[in-house]
Write an enzyme that holds these catalytic residues in place. Structure first.
Site, short mmCIF file in Angstrom:
data_model
loop_
_atom_site.label_atom_id
_atom_site.label_comp_id
_atom_site.label_asym_id
_atom_site.label_seq_id
_atom_site.Cartn_x
_atom_site.Cartn_y
_atom_site.Cartn_z
N CYS A 1 -128.15 21.54 -10.58
CA CYS A 1 -129.57 21.78 -10.82
C CYS A 1 -129.76 22.47 -12.17
O CYS A 1 -130.72 22.21 -12.90
CB CYS A 1 -130.16 22.66 -9.71
N HIS B 1 -132.44 22.76 -15.42
CA HIS B 1 -133.41 23.83 -15.13
C HIS B 1 -132.90 25.22 -15.46
O HIS B 1 -133.24 26.18 -14.78
CB HIS B 1 -133.83 23.75 -13.67
N ARG C 1 -138.68 16.66 -2.72
CA ARG C 1 -138.45 16.89 -4.15
C ARG C 1 -136.96 17.14 -4.41
O ARG C 1 -136.38 16.62 -5.37
CB ARG C 1 -139.29 18.09 -4.62
N CYS D 1 -134.26 14.93 -6.62
CA CYS D 1 -133.39 15.48 -7.67
C CYS D 1 -131.95 15.01 -7.46
O CYS D 1 -131.30 14.57 -8.39
CB CYS D 1 -133.43 17.01 -7.68
#
Lengths: 274, 208
Positions: free
Chosen positions: A183, A187, A231, A235
């Site tokens: 992730c 991010h 969501r 991803c």
């Protein structure tokens, strides 16, 4: 060829091209912002509210093999209490001996109270593009809408809750798969983009407070409401990982990690996304 | 009174330590617990996808170091990943930039919905990099590659370096965010050579 002039010329060219791209970005952003403003002027125009209404009916209707409503479902503030419940999730539930986010808790209630099959509920839990959100997602959208305008107030201080946040952080940072992504690949810094899409720095509370509370959200590009579990699933799809199971510890841990960063931020759900 | 104030400040300092202790604890989680959670989160993964759930040694080291490894680990990763690079049999690093441009545009491949039997994987370079002036929809996770070859005088040594960076970026920059396109079999050697051409060929729009 004068190197200094070459360098200055090169820099000017780079600056011109990037300012062109930035200008285009700004135009797109401005158009979306105008759209968001129009929605704020008419808060009832977000299509997600139709799903929140559908979710309210589903919450109250006797359903499932046991033909009971979810009004005895305890979302953490007592059986049937929905106002402000979403804003305090994820939390530890003694009956399930687990930390649960809103969708995982609904899954539990639909299984234990209404007698639905968990295996059936998690088989295809998310809508494909153009399809309406499934029932569990619609109920989650309703529950979230009943914390709209409040602030994230999850305590996350129970040992199991703390463990889930730590697990979520470890999974957030864990790189694997054919693209070596985690992730954090996308991010972990502010101001970065994929193509023209801006990426929130989710470990930064300031950024997390702005975006985490917008889910579930109506996503214009897929013309349906997307929940937080969906969501995260999406991803992982993009990260070239397999299908993330709804209600898995990893999914709840990631949601808990994101909420831990967003505590104090406004809940503006259901939101509206690109 | 004075002594009391001192005592209070000592208590405040101790309290600060005490409150930081749980925060320290919080960041620690048993690696076996993380493995179990990840493996059980993807129960539908087919047998040939299981490897995707487990980081190899390099990814473990990068994740643990938040992608900024200490010197010794940095060097170990660099040596290990450099050894994993395979080179084109004919020793030519600059292929067809037009094919490279198509690969740079394509994000197809390796997702669980990517099941077309005849479609090849793309490199999706534009997702993260600026490459040509024509393509305005580019990401910014990686650096701009505009004028990449021109800035390097189109040298053969730099074509080889570019090939290595795409095949396995960790051989050059340990814990780079970029995928190991060659080592992880995302792209073939021939495809990587075509992408090198997009960066290094004098005819490529990247260098115009």
């Amino acid at each position: 060829m004068n190197w200094g002039r070459w360098l200055i010329g090169g820099l000017a060219a780079v600056a011109a091209v990037s300012s062109l791209a930035v200008a285009q970005d700004d135009e797109t952003e401005k158009a979306i912002e105008r759209y968001r403003q129009m929605l704020r002027q008419d808060p009832w125009s977000n299509p997600a509210l139709l799903d929140a209404d559908r979710g309210e009916d589903l919450w109250k209707a006797p359903r499932g093999p046991k033909n009971v409503s979810l009004e005895r479902c305890d979302l953490g503030k007592g059986p049937g209490v929905v106002d402000g419940a979403f804003g305090e999730l994820p939390r530890y539930f003694a009956d399930a001996k687990k930390v649960m986010d809103v969708e995982t808790r609904l899954l539990w209630c639909m299984e234990t109270l209404q007698g639905f099959s968990r295996a059936e509920l998690i088989k295809r839990p998310h809508p494909a593009g153009g399809q309406p959100i499934r029932e569990l997602g619609a109920i989650a959208t309703y529950i979230a809408s009943k914390s709209n305008g409040m602030k994230f107030a999850a305590k996350l201080d129970h040992p199991s809750e703390r463990e889930m946040v730590a697990l979520g952080e470890a999974i957030f940072m864990r790189r694997s798969g054919p693209f070596d992504f985690s992730c954090a690949t996308c991010h972990a810094e502010s101001g970065r983009r994929i193509r023209l899409q801006g990426l929130p720095f989710l470990s930064d509370p300031e950024a997390a407070r702005k975006v985490v509370g917008e889910w579930p959200a109506y996503r214009v590009s897929s013309t349906h409401v997307m929940t937080m579990q969906h969501r995260l699933y999406d991803c992982y799809w993009q990260m070239r990982m397999p299908e993330l199971e709804l209600g898995s510890d990893a999914s709840v841990a990631l949601a808990a990690y994101l909420v831990s960063k967003a505590v104090g931020g406004d809940i503006a759900a259901p939101g509206l996304k690109r | 009174m004075m002594r009391f104030a001192k005592l209070t400040s000592v208590i405040v300092v101790l309290a600060a330590f005490a409150s930081s202790a749980p925060a320290e604890q919080k960041s620690k989680v048993d690696p076996a617990r993380v493995d179990t959670a990840v493996k059980s989160a993807f129960p539908g993964a087919p047998a040939d996808w299981q490897a995707r759930l487990t980081p190899d040694e390099t990814m473990q080291q990068c994740s643990a170091a938040n992608n900024t490894p200490a010197t010794k680990v940095f060097e170990a990763i660099q040596a290990r990943e450099k050894a994993a690079i395979k080179y084109p049999a004919d020793g030519k690093f600059v292929g067809d930039w037009k094919k490279g441009e198509a690969l740079a545009q394509s994000g197809y491949g390796l997702r669980f919905t990517d099941t077309a039997p005849d479609r090849v994987n793309g490199g999706n370079c534009y997702a993260c990099h600026q490459i040509t002036r024509q393509e305005l929809s580019f990401g910014t996770i990686g650096p701009s590659l505009l004028q990449y070859g021109k800035n390097r005088n189109f040298s053969e040594a730099d074509a080889k370096r570019a090939y290595e960076k795409i095949y396995n970026p960790h051989a050059t920059f340990p814990c780079s965010l970029m995928p190991r396109f060659g080592t992880n079999s995302v792209l073939t050697i021939a495809q990587i050579v075509d992408i090198v051409a997009l960066l290094m060929s004098p005819e490529s729009p990247a260098n115009k």
